[in-house]
Design an enzyme around this catalytic site. Structure first.
Site, PDB file in Angstrom:
ATOM      1  N   TYR A  49       0.880  -1.322  -0.097  1.00  0.00           N
ATOM      2  CA  TYR A  49       0.174  -0.105   0.090  1.00  0.00           C
ATOM      3  C   TYR A  49       0.945   1.431   0.031  1.00  0.00           C
ATOM      4  O   TYR A  49       0.779   2.187  -0.887  1.00  0.00           O
ATOM      5  CB  TYR A  49      -0.941  -0.168   1.238  1.00  0.00           C
ATOM      6  CG  TYR A  49      -2.036   1.057   1.511  1.00  0.00           C
ATOM      7  CD1 TYR A  49      -3.165   0.968   0.599  1.00  0.00           C
ATOM      8  CD2 TYR A  49      -1.499   1.966   2.332  1.00  0.00           C
ATOM      9  CE1 TYR A  49      -4.022   1.936   0.725  1.00  0.00           C
ATOM     10  CE2 TYR A  49      -2.455   3.076   2.532  1.00  0.00           C
ATOM     11  CZ  TYR A  49      -3.651   2.953   1.649  1.00  0.00           C
ATOM     12  OH  TYR A  49      -4.782   4.038   1.967  1.00  0.00           O
TER      13      TYR A  49
ATOM     14  N   LYS B  23       1.145   4.080  -2.909  1.00  0.00           N
ATOM     15  CA  LYS B  23       0.585   5.395  -2.480  1.00  0.00           C
ATOM     16  C   LYS B  23       1.779   6.346  -2.785  1.00  0.00           C
ATOM     17  O   LYS B  23       1.521   7.633  -3.115  1.00  0.00           O
ATOM     18  CB  LYS B  23       0.249   5.531  -1.006  1.00  0.00           C
ATOM     19  CG  LYS B  23      -1.186   4.887  -0.713  1.00  0.00           C
ATOM     20  CD  LYS B  23      -2.120   5.263  -1.888  1.00  0.00           C
ATOM     21  CE  LYS B  23      -3.583   4.823  -1.318  1.00  0.00           C
ATOM     22  NZ  LYS B  23      -4.547   5.319  -2.312  1.00  0.00           N
TER      23      LYS B  23
HETATM   24  N1  NAD Z   1     -10.036   6.407   5.313  1.00  0.00           N
HETATM   25  C1  NAD Z   1      -8.751   6.935   5.270  1.00  0.00           C
HETATM   26  O1  NAD Z   1      -8.274   7.561   6.513  1.00  0.00           O
HETATM   27  C2  NAD Z   1      -7.765   6.947   4.275  1.00  0.00           C
HETATM   28  C3  NAD Z   1      -6.342   7.185   4.604  1.00  0.00           C
HETATM   29  C4  NAD Z   1      -5.397   7.140   3.483  1.00  0.00           C
HETATM   30  C5  NAD Z   1      -5.684   6.959   2.194  1.00  0.00           C
HETATM   31  N2  NAD Z   1      -7.015   6.480   2.010  1.00  0.00           N
HETATM   32  C6  NAD Z   1      -7.511   6.346   0.485  1.00  0.00           C
HETATM   33  O2  NAD Z   1      -8.665   6.943   0.211  1.00  0.00           O
HETATM   34  C7  NAD Z   1      -9.376   6.065  -0.794  1.00  0.00           C
HETATM   35  C8  NAD Z   1     -10.806   5.685  -0.181  1.00  0.00           C
HETATM   36  O3  NAD Z   1     -10.743   5.004   1.071  1.00  0.00           O
HETATM   37  P1  NAD Z   1     -11.994   4.737   1.785  1.00  0.00           P
HETATM   38  O4  NAD Z   1     -11.165   4.870   3.330  1.00  0.00           O
HETATM   39  O5  NAD Z   1     -13.055   5.533   1.652  1.00  0.00           O
HETATM   40  O6  NAD Z   1     -12.118   3.139   1.851  1.00  0.00           O
HETATM   41  P2  NAD Z   1     -13.521   2.268   1.785  1.00  0.00           P
HETATM   42  O7  NAD Z   1     -13.143   0.829   1.622  1.00  0.00           O
HETATM   43  O8  NAD Z   1     -14.603   2.996   2.504  1.00  0.00           O
HETATM   44  O9  NAD Z   1     -14.006   2.283   0.090  1.00  0.00           O
HETATM   45  C9  NAD Z   1     -13.130   2.071  -1.001  1.00  0.00           C
HETATM   46  C10 NAD Z   1     -14.178   1.563  -1.890  1.00  0.00           C
HETATM   47  O10 NAD Z   1     -13.523   1.274  -3.101  1.00  0.00           O
HETATM   48  C11 NAD Z   1     -14.142   0.310  -3.775  1.00  0.00           C
HETATM   49  N3  NAD Z   1     -13.231  -0.517  -4.706  1.00  0.00           N
HETATM   50  C12 NAD Z   1     -12.453  -1.606  -4.232  1.00  0.00           C
HETATM   51  N4  NAD Z   1     -11.803  -2.180  -5.295  1.00  0.00           N
HETATM   52  C13 NAD Z   1     -12.162  -1.341  -6.433  1.00  0.00           C
HETATM   53  C14 NAD Z   1     -11.908  -1.589  -7.814  1.00  0.00           C
HETATM   54  N5  NAD Z   1     -10.960  -2.436  -8.213  1.00  0.00           N
HETATM   55  N6  NAD Z   1     -12.302  -0.585  -8.670  1.00  0.00           N
HETATM   56  C15 NAD Z   1     -13.218   0.356  -8.082  1.00  0.00           C
HETATM   57  N7  NAD Z   1     -13.626   0.276  -6.792  1.00  0.00           N
HETATM   58  C16 NAD Z   1     -13.085  -0.528  -6.030  1.00  0.00           C
HETATM   59  C17 NAD Z   1     -14.572  -0.600  -2.572  1.00  0.00           C
HETATM   60  O11 NAD Z   1     -15.721  -1.278  -3.166  1.00  0.00           O
HETATM   61  C18 NAD Z   1     -14.979   0.525  -1.626  1.00  0.00           C
HETATM   62  O12 NAD Z   1     -16.408   0.599  -1.867  1.00  0.00           O
HETATM   63  C19 NAD Z   1      -8.586   4.829  -0.958  1.00  0.00           C
HETATM   64  O13 NAD Z   1      -7.572   4.955  -2.113  1.00  0.00           O
HETATM   65  C20 NAD Z   1      -7.686   4.831   0.494  1.00  0.00           C
HETATM   66  O14 NAD Z   1      -6.615   3.912   0.104  1.00  0.00           O
HETATM   67  C21 NAD Z   1      -7.954   6.585   2.995  1.00  0.00           C
END
Ligand code: NAD
Length: 308
Positions: A162, A166
Site C-alpha cells: 500500500y 501510495k
Molecule cells: N480512510 C482513510 O483514512 C484513508 C487514509 C489514507 C488513504 N485513503 C485512501 O482513500 C481512498 C478511499 O478509501 P476509503 O477509506 O473510503 O475506503 P473504503 O473501503 O470505505 O472504500 C473504498 C471503495 O473502493 C471500492 N473498490 C475496491 N476495489 C475497487 C476497484 N478495483 N475498482 C473500483 N472500486 C473499488 C470498494 O468497493 C469500496 O467501496 C482509498 O484510495 C484509500 O487508500 C483512505
C-alpha cells in the site's frame, strides 16, 4: 453550485470517502458516474452493489448520477468507464480516484498476490483512469484529476504494498500535473484521514491494540485513530480542486481531515554536502567520517535493531 454543468467519475464511490465525494459533487451541481464494484475490504468479489445506493441517494436530490460496477484495476474496464461518462453526460471534466483495497502483512509474510492486487487497484488503477480520461480532456483543454495517496507514503508498518502504491501515486500525479498542465488539466493528490471500513473496523482495532502492546504505536496515536472523523470532512477539498477556481492548483499533495488541511513539501532538499577536491568524488572513508555529523546529524534510525 460550484460544479454546475460539470460531469465526471468518482471511483470507489459506493462507500467511505468516495461516497462522501460523489454526494457533495452532485450537491454542487455535477453529474456523476458512481463507480464501485462492491469489493470487499481486501478486494474480494461480493454481491454488494453500494453504487446503486449512492445513485439513488443522489437521484432524490434531483442531481444526475449513473452507476458503474467495473474495476479500475483493468485497463479496458477503465476505458469503458470513461466512455460511459462521455456518452452519458457528453463530457468528462473530472476523475476522482477514491477506489481502494488493503492487504496488510509484514513483508516477509506478504504473498505476491497481496502485493500485485494492491498495486493493481491503487497505482495501476489510478494510471488506467487518468490515461483514458486525459485523452478526452486534452481535446477540451480542461480537466481535473484528483488521486488518492495516503500518509502511508512515508512508510507504514504492515503496508509495504500500500505504501509503495501510495508513494507511486504521488510521482504519477506530479508527472501528470507537469505533462498536462499546459492543456488546462490539473492533477493533485489527497492524503485523507477518515473513519471508513478501511480504517476502523474490529480487525483493525485489534491490530492497533497489538501494535500498542508491541511498542509500534503510541497510546496517543491509538486514541487519535479511535477518534477518527468522518469522510465528509475530506470531500470539500476534493470538490474545490474540481472547480474552475482551482485551475492553478496543480501538482500538489494535500492532507485532509476534519478541521485541518495541510500541504506536503515532498521531495524538497533537506541537507547537502559538497566535495570540491578530487574531481568531486567522495570516498567511502570520507563518508564514514562526514555523514554522521552532516546529512544524518540528529537524525535517528526510524526503527533501531532490538535484541532477538
Ligand atoms: N480512510 C482513510 O483514512 C484513508 C487514509 C489514507 C488513504 N485513503 C485512501 O482513500 C481512498 C478511499 O478509501 P476509503 O477509506 O473510503 O475506503 P473504503 O473501503 O470505505 O472504500 C473504498 C471503495 O473502493 C471500492 N473498490 C475496491 N476495489 C475497487 C476497484 N478495483 N475498482 C473500483 N472500486 C473499488 C470498494 O468497493 C469500496 O467501496 C482509498 O484510495 C484509500 O487508500 C483512505
Amino acid at each position: 453550485m460550484n460544479l454546475e454543468g460539470k460531469a465526471g467519475i468518482v471511483t470507489g464511490a459506493g462507500r467511505g470517502i468516495g461516497r462522501a465525494i460523489a454526494l457533495l459533487m452532485a450537491k454542487e451541481g455535477a453529474s456523476v458516474i458512481v463507480n464501485d464494484p462492491g469489493a470487499g475490504r481486501n478486494g474480494e468479489v461480493t454481491t454488494e452493489r453500494p453504487a446503486d445506493e449512492v445513485v439513488a441517494e443522489i437521484a432524490k436530490t434531483g442531481a444526475k448520477a449513473v452507476a458503474n460496477y467495473e474495476s479500475v484495476a483493468h485497463y479496458v474496464s477503465a476505458g469503458r468507464m470513461v466512455a460511459q461518462c462521455a456518452e452519458t453526460f457528453g463530457k468528462i471534466d473530472f476523475v476522482v480516484n477514491a477506489a481502494g483495497v488493503l492487504r496488510e502483512r509484514m513483508i516477509w509474510n506478504m504473498t505476491e498476490d497481496d502485493f500485485d492486487t494492491v498495486i493493481a487497484v491503487h497505482l495501476k488503477g489510478t494510471w488506467n483512469m487518468a490515461h483514458h480520461a486525459i485523452k478526452l480532456m486534452r481535446r477540451e483543454r480542461l480537466g481535473r484529476i484528483v488521486t488518492f495517496s495516503s500518509d502511508a507514503f512515508k512508510g507504514s508498518v504492515g503496508q509495504c504494498n500500500y505504501a509503495a502504491a501510495k508513494a507511486g501515486i504521488i510521482g504519477l500525479t506530479r508527472t501528470i500535473a507537469r505533462e498536462c498542465g499546459p492543456y488546462g488539466i490539473t492533477a493533485n493528490a489527497m492524503c485523507p484521514f477518515a473513519a471508513t471500513r478501511m480504517t476502523v473496523n474490529d480487525a483493525v482495532i485489534a491490530n492497533w491494540k497489538r501494535r500498542v502492546e508491541a511498542g509500534l504505536l503510541t497510546q496517543a496515536e491509538f486514541d487519535s485513530r479511535m477518534a477518527m472523523p468522518g469522510p465528509e470532512f475530506v470531500a470539500p477539498m476534493v470538490a474545490y480542486l474540481c472547480t474552475d477556481a482551482a485551475k492553478d492548483v496543480n501538482g500538489q499533495i494535500f492532507h485532509a481531515e476534519k478541521s485541518h488541511y495541510h500541504t506536503y513539501a515532498y521531495g524538497e532538499v533537506a541537507r547537502s554536502i559538497y566535495k570540491y577536491e578530487n574531481n568531486g568524488e567522495f570516498t567511502v572513508d570520507e563518508l564514514i567520517k562526514l555523514i554522521p555529523s552532516s546529512l544524518m546529524a540528529g537524525i535517528a534510525n526510524v526503527a533501531p535493531a532490538k535484541e532477538a
